[in-house]
Motif scaffolding. Structure first.
Motif, PDB file in Angstrom:
ATOM      1  N   ALA A   1       0.344  -1.512   0.019  1.00 38.98           N
ATOM      2  CA  ALA A   1       0.041  -0.190  -0.211  1.00 38.98           C
ATOM      3  C   ALA A   1       0.806   1.229   0.215  1.00 38.98           C
ATOM      4  O   ALA A   1       0.255   2.664  -0.305  1.00 38.98           O
TER       5      ALA A   1
ATOM      6  N   SER B   1      -0.899  -3.759   3.597  1.00 38.05           N
ATOM      7  CA  SER B   1      -0.790  -2.640   4.768  1.00 38.05           C
ATOM      8  C   SER B   1       0.337  -2.095   4.621  1.00 38.05           C
ATOM      9  O   SER B   1       1.334  -0.559   4.706  1.00 38.05           O
TER      10      SER B   1
ATOM     11  N   VAL C   1      -3.713   4.941  10.668  1.00 34.54           N
ATOM     12  CA  VAL C   1      -4.615   3.405  10.006  1.00 34.54           C
ATOM     13  C   VAL C   1      -5.144   4.634   9.005  1.00 34.54           C
ATOM     14  O   VAL C   1      -6.114   3.757   8.136  1.00 34.54           O
TER      15      VAL C   1
ATOM     16  N   ILE D   1      -3.995   4.169   4.925  1.00 34.85           N
ATOM     17  CA  ILE D   1      -4.380   2.900   5.114  1.00 34.85           C
ATOM     18  C   ILE D   1      -5.639   2.819   4.810  1.00 34.85           C
ATOM     19  O   ILE D   1      -5.854   2.352   3.480  1.00 34.85           O
TER      20      ILE D   1
ATOM     21  N   TYR E   1      -6.960   2.472  -0.048  1.00 38.78           N
ATOM     22  CA  TYR E   1      -7.792   0.774   0.275  1.00 38.78           C
ATOM     23  C   TYR E   1      -9.406   1.543  -0.418  1.00 38.78           C
ATOM     24  O   TYR E   1      -9.367   1.007  -1.272  1.00 38.78           O
TER      25      TYR E   1
ATOM     26  N   TYR F   1      -7.470  -6.734   1.286  1.00 37.78           N
ATOM     27  CA  TYR F   1      -6.686  -5.136   1.598  1.00 37.78           C
ATOM     28  C   TYR F   1      -6.291  -6.092   3.080  1.00 37.78           C
ATOM     29  O   TYR F   1      -7.084  -6.788   3.754  1.00 37.78           O
TER      30      TYR F   1
ATOM     31  N   SER G   1      -5.375  -5.276   6.908  1.00 31.97           N
ATOM     32  CA  SER G   1      -5.723  -4.853   8.082  1.00 31.97           C
ATOM     33  C   SER G   1      -3.948  -4.302   8.246  1.00 31.97           C
ATOM     34  O   SER G   1      -2.505  -5.244   7.872  1.00 31.97           O
ATOM     35  N   LEU G   2      -3.364  -2.749   8.738  1.00 32.40           N
ATOM     36  CA  LEU G   2      -2.196  -2.496   9.253  1.00 32.40           C
ATOM     37  C   LEU G   2      -1.691  -2.937  10.668  1.00 32.40           C
ATOM     38  O   LEU G   2      -2.892  -2.880  11.753  1.00 32.40           O
TER      39      LEU G   2
ATOM     40  N   LEU H   1     -10.236  -0.026  10.495  1.00 34.73           N
ATOM     41  CA  LEU H   1     -10.317  -0.299   9.581  1.00 34.73           C
ATOM     42  C   LEU H   1     -11.476  -1.082   8.591  1.00 34.73           C
ATOM     43  O   LEU H   1     -12.327  -0.850   7.740  1.00 34.73           O
TER      44      LEU H   1
ATOM     45  N   VAL I   1     -11.963  -6.446   4.409  1.00 32.08           N
ATOM     46  CA  VAL I   1     -10.611  -5.705   5.419  1.00 32.08           C
ATOM     47  C   VAL I   1      -9.961  -7.251   6.246  1.00 32.08           C
ATOM     48  O   VAL I   1     -10.705  -7.877   7.109  1.00 32.08           O
TER      49      VAL I   1
END
Length: 305
Positions: free
Chosen positions: A28, A49, A63, A66, A70, A78, A80-81, A108, A116
């Motif tokens: 990302a 992420s 976050v 991100i 997304y 995707y 998650s961070l 997210l 996510v």
């Protein structure tokens, strides 16, 4: 089993222009424009992420940033961070990172929905892993991160780390009902083990890196240096019959560019990268080559019968 190819956006070669690739994963933090256009790729796109890179480079990424990235990228999945714990982290430090990863996923998920996927990390304290595995029980899919240093037994991991990581992954597979992706474990030494455990997917970005260092990846794992230039590490040259074995594997699995194989793997980075990408994607059904991984594979396969 699905093995996803990780790639920088501006990288060459692009294996998906030569043969079918199950999915491609990009970072990302690199997404400044439409990744499909940049890659020339119309297939299944996954977005990572960049949690690991953020940790290594000491970056601070919110976050919400991100989430913004997304929202503007059309992808199928995707991650998650996440905030990866180090194997050497004390328990209290690791737990704070587990909690931060969980809260990032909650935010997210509220912003973007169930597309996510949360990331749960391998860590030496099994109880902490299990605690957060239960917290993610209602997620539609789960990613397991942080397994690489344990499985590859890098410096700082405890004795028996490989078995620990695989045990935790096995527990997750038994208790979590949805698909599981294991991040960064797309080595042909490991993918047969994950497949035998019932894991749906993993990924690898080493297909290009190994090629850049003059190496080809063998089916079942292992790498061999095939160029004439001097190297400071990973000097293992092909043993008798190994390149012939690689050639047969490529031929039997339908690799589309076998002309000039022996010369091209010695002289062309791009050709080695294409060969490596093919081996990574296709060799999850091969028995691991290295004795330690072969033993683990046979144990896992026998336990699931």
């Amino acid at each position: 089993m699905k093995v996803v190819l990780g790639t920088p956006l501006n990288a060459v070669p692009r294996p998906w222009l030569y043969f079918h690739v199950p999915a491609v994963m990009v970072n990302a933090l690199e997404v400044k424009r439409d990744p499909r256009s940049a890659l020339g790729f119309e297939g299944e796109l996954w977005i990572d992420s960049g949690g690991y890179q953020i940790l290594k480079k000491g970056l601070t990424v919110d976050v919400d940033k991100i989430a913004e990235i997304y929202r503007r990228v059309d992808a199928q999945l995707y991650f998650s961070l996440d905030v990866p714990p180090s194997p050497s982290d004390p328990l209290e430090v690791a737990e704070k990172k587990f909690e931060k990863s969980y809260k990032n996923w909650e935010r997210l998920r509220r912003a973007l929905g169930d597309i996510v996927v949360p990331v749960l990390h391998v860590y030496r304290e099994e109880g902490l892993f299990l605690k957060y595995l239960r917290k993610y029980s209602d997620a539609p899919a789960l990613a397991i991160g942080g397994a690489v240093p344990y499985v590859l037994t890098t410096r700082g991991v405890p004795r028996g780390s490989r078995e620990l990581a695989l045990r935790l992954i096995s527990i997750a597979r038994r208790e979590f009902k949805g698909p599981i992706h294991v991040l960064g474990m797309g080595s042909p030494s490991v993918t047969p083990i994950l497949h035998a455990m019932g894991i749906q997917s993993t990924d690898s970005a080493t297909w290009r890196l190994k090629a850049a260092y003059g190496k080809v990846i063998l089916p079942g794992g292992g790498e061999r240096h095939v160029t004439s230039r001097a190297v400071s590490f990973g000097k293992a040259k092909p043993k008798d019959g190994e390149l012939e074995e690689l050639y047969r594997f490529l031929m039997e699995t339908g690799f589309p560019a076998l002309d000039g194989f022996y010369e091209r793997i010695r002289t062309s980075f791009e050709y080695r990268a294409l060969v490596n990408a093919w081996v990574v994607v296709k060799s999850w059904s091969q028995t691991p080559r290295a004795p330690a991984f072969r033993k683990l594979y046979l144990q896992v396969a026998a336990a699931r019968r």
